[in-house]
Motif scaffolding. Structure first.
Motif, short mmCIF file in Angstrom:
data_model
loop_
_atom_site.label_atom_id
_atom_site.label_comp_id
_atom_site.label_asym_id
_atom_site.label_seq_id
_atom_site.Cartn_x
_atom_site.Cartn_y
_atom_site.Cartn_z
N CYS A 53 -37.58 5.86 -3.56
CA CYS A 53 -36.46 6.55 -2.89
C CYS A 53 -36.88 7.90 -2.34
CB CYS A 53 -35.29 6.71 -3.86
SG CYS A 53 -34.44 5.15 -4.23
N GLY A 54 -37.76 8.59 -3.06
CA GLY A 54 -38.24 9.88 -2.57
C GLY A 54 -39.02 9.74 -1.28
N LEU A 55 -39.90 8.73 -1.23
CA LEU A 55 -40.67 8.50 -0.02
C LEU A 55 -39.78 8.05 1.14
CD1 LEU A 55 -43.84 6.77 -1.53
CD2 LEU A 55 -43.63 9.13 -0.70
N LEU A 56 -38.78 7.20 0.83
CA LEU A 56 -37.85 6.78 1.87
C LEU A 56 -37.01 7.95 2.37
CD1 LEU A 56 -36.56 3.34 0.50
CD2 LEU A 56 -37.95 3.73 2.55
N THR A 57 -36.59 8.81 1.46
CA THR A 57 -35.81 9.99 1.86
C THR A 57 -36.61 10.87 2.81
OG1 THR A 57 -34.54 10.01 -0.21
CG2 THR A 57 -34.68 12.08 1.01
N ALA A 58 -37.86 11.16 2.42
CA ALA A 58 -38.69 12.02 3.25
C ALA A 58 -39.04 11.34 4.58
CB ALA A 58 -39.97 12.37 2.49
N GLY A 59 -39.37 10.06 4.52
CA GLY A 59 -39.77 9.35 5.74
C GLY A 59 -38.64 9.22 6.74
N ILE A 93 -29.35 7.92 3.56
CA ILE A 93 -28.22 8.25 2.69
C ILE A 93 -28.33 7.55 1.34
CG2 ILE A 93 -25.72 8.01 2.40
CD1 ILE A 93 -25.47 8.38 5.44
N VAL A 94 -28.63 6.25 1.37
CA VAL A 94 -28.74 5.50 0.12
C VAL A 94 -29.91 6.02 -0.72
CG1 VAL A 94 -29.20 3.23 -0.88
CG2 VAL A 94 -27.65 3.44 1.07
N ALA A 95 -31.06 6.25 -0.08
CA ALA A 95 -32.24 6.70 -0.81
C ALA A 95 -32.03 8.07 -1.44
CB ALA A 95 -33.45 6.73 0.13
N VAL A 96 -31.48 9.02 -0.69
CA VAL A 96 -31.31 10.36 -1.24
C VAL A 96 -30.21 10.38 -2.30
CG1 VAL A 96 -29.58 11.26 0.39
CG2 VAL A 96 -31.30 12.80 -0.59
N THR A 97 -29.22 9.50 -2.20
CA THR A 97 -28.18 9.42 -3.23
C THR A 97 -28.78 8.94 -4.55
OG1 THR A 97 -26.44 8.99 -1.60
CG2 THR A 97 -26.00 8.33 -3.88
N ILE A 105 -37.10 19.79 -3.47
CA ILE A 105 -36.98 19.71 -2.02
C ILE A 105 -35.88 18.73 -1.63
CG2 ILE A 105 -38.17 19.07 0.11
CD1 ILE A 105 -40.79 20.01 -1.24
N GLY A 106 -35.86 17.57 -2.31
CA GLY A 106 -34.86 16.57 -1.99
C GLY A 106 -33.43 17.02 -2.25
N MET A 107 -33.27 17.99 -3.16
CA MET A 107 -31.93 18.50 -3.49
C MET A 107 -31.52 19.66 -2.58
SD MET A 107 -30.53 16.79 -5.94
CE MET A 107 -29.38 17.89 -6.75
N GLY A 108 -32.26 19.87 -1.50
CA GLY A 108 -31.97 20.99 -0.62
C GLY A 108 -30.56 20.99 -0.08
N ALA A 109 -30.01 19.82 0.25
CA ALA A 109 -28.68 19.76 0.85
C ALA A 109 -27.61 20.32 -0.08
CB ALA A 109 -28.34 18.32 1.23
N GLY A 110 -27.78 20.11 -1.39
CA GLY A 110 -26.80 20.64 -2.34
C GLY A 110 -26.77 22.16 -2.33
N THR A 111 -27.94 22.79 -2.33
CA THR A 111 -28.00 24.24 -2.30
C THR A 111 -27.59 24.80 -0.94
OG1 THR A 111 -29.83 24.09 -3.88
CG2 THR A 111 -29.50 26.21 -2.82
N ALA A 163 -20.50 13.54 1.28
CA ALA A 163 -20.66 13.52 2.73
C ALA A 163 -21.36 12.26 3.20
CB ALA A 163 -21.43 14.76 3.18
N GLY A 164 -22.38 11.84 2.44
CA GLY A 164 -23.07 10.60 2.79
C GLY A 164 -22.16 9.39 2.67
N SER A 165 -21.30 9.37 1.66
CA SER A 165 -20.36 8.26 1.50
C SER A 165 -19.38 8.19 2.66
CB SER A 165 -19.61 8.41 0.17
OG SER A 165 -20.51 8.40 -0.92
N LEU A 166 -18.91 9.36 3.10
CA LEU A 166 -18.00 9.39 4.25
C LEU A 166 -18.70 8.90 5.52
CD1 LEU A 166 -16.19 12.80 3.60
CD2 LEU A 166 -15.24 10.49 3.31
N ARG A 167 -19.98 9.25 5.65
CA ARG A 167 -20.73 8.80 6.82
C ARG A 167 -20.91 7.28 6.78
NH1 ARG A 167 -21.12 11.75 11.03
NH2 ARG A 167 -22.46 13.42 10.23
#
Length: 239
Positions: free
Chosen positions: A112-118, A76-80, A177-183, A44-48
């Motif tokens: 990447c974790g801090l960027l994802t959360a921020g 998107i890049v950080a969480v990927t 927590i970061g993997m929440g979107a998958g679940t 989904a992030g790649s499509l975005r």
């Protein structure tokens, strides 16, 4: 009388164990599962990203989220990277044989974790909510973003003082927590199958459930590892 020595080639693969007590295949089951869990949100992030680059709109809610392209692309890049590279930190054999890689990847994952959360927090606070986003969901997202950043930061500080047990525990929590979107993909599928179209309350419930499931599993893994560690310690003391 000489005791026969088993031929390693004739030993069943399932009986081979690593220093961690797991079979070589089992060392990769968890990373493989985590990569699979990442497939849908990464796709989904790649499509975005393709949409932002001028491609046709495919993922819903594009008009709203693309209003903040820098934060969105960073998120998107950080969480990927966080989800895919982080999955291989759960392979004990890889960590043990390639410690330099583990340390280098760990530094990247902290960033990447801090960027994802921020960026997740920024997008939550400064973008208008979607039509099916309740005020409760906005509040949950704020809490989740802050909690993820705190877990990653505490995990980093723990390894700096060489408290490896605390480091593993807090990084597992942050990764969960970061993997929440998958679940959440599966919790929303369950809602669609049982209830029907996702409403504001349904979206709040399914997204909260995704994070809650991940956190519960993470705590189970942490406690299971702690118990196993105490048993190994006691066994060494007795011997």
């Amino acid at each position: 009388m000489t005791t026969p020595v088993p031929n390693p080639r004739s030993t069943p693969q399932s009986s081979v164990r690593t220093a961690t007590g797991r079979s070589p295949a089992a060392n990769w089951l968890i990373p493989a599962g985590l990569v699979l869990l990442s497939v849908v949100p990464v796709a989904a992030g790649s499509l975005r990203l393709a949409e932002l680059a001028g491609g046709p709109p495919i993922v819903p809610d594009g008009d709203r989220v693309t209003a903040a392209p820098v934060a969105l692309v960073t998120h998107i890049v950080a969480v990927t990277v966080f989800s895919l590279v982080g999955a291989f930190q759960f392979a004990p054999g890889l960590r043990r044989r390639h410690r330099a890689w583990h340390r280098a990847a760990g530094r990247i994952l902290v960033l990447c974790g801090l960027l994802t959360a921020g960026t997740g927090l920024w997008l939550t606070l400064f973008l208008p909510p979607a039509a099916v986003d309740s005020e409760l969901l906005v509040a949950i997202r704020v809490v989740v973003s802050v909690a993820m950043a705190a877990c990653v930061l505490v995990g980093f500080l723990a390894v700096r003082r060489r408290d490896f047990a605390a480091h593993r525990a807090w990084m597992i929590r942050g990764y969960a927590i970061g993997m929440g979107a998958g679940t959440q993909f599966f919790t929303q599928l369950a809602w669609l199958a049982v209830v029907g179209p996702v409403t504001a309350s349904g979206r709040t419930g399914t997204m909260a459930a995704g994070w809650l499931i991940n956190v519960v599993v993470a705590e189970w893994v942490i406690r299971r590892r702690a118990v196993a560690g105490r048993r190994r310690h006691d066994a060494v003391r007795v011997s």
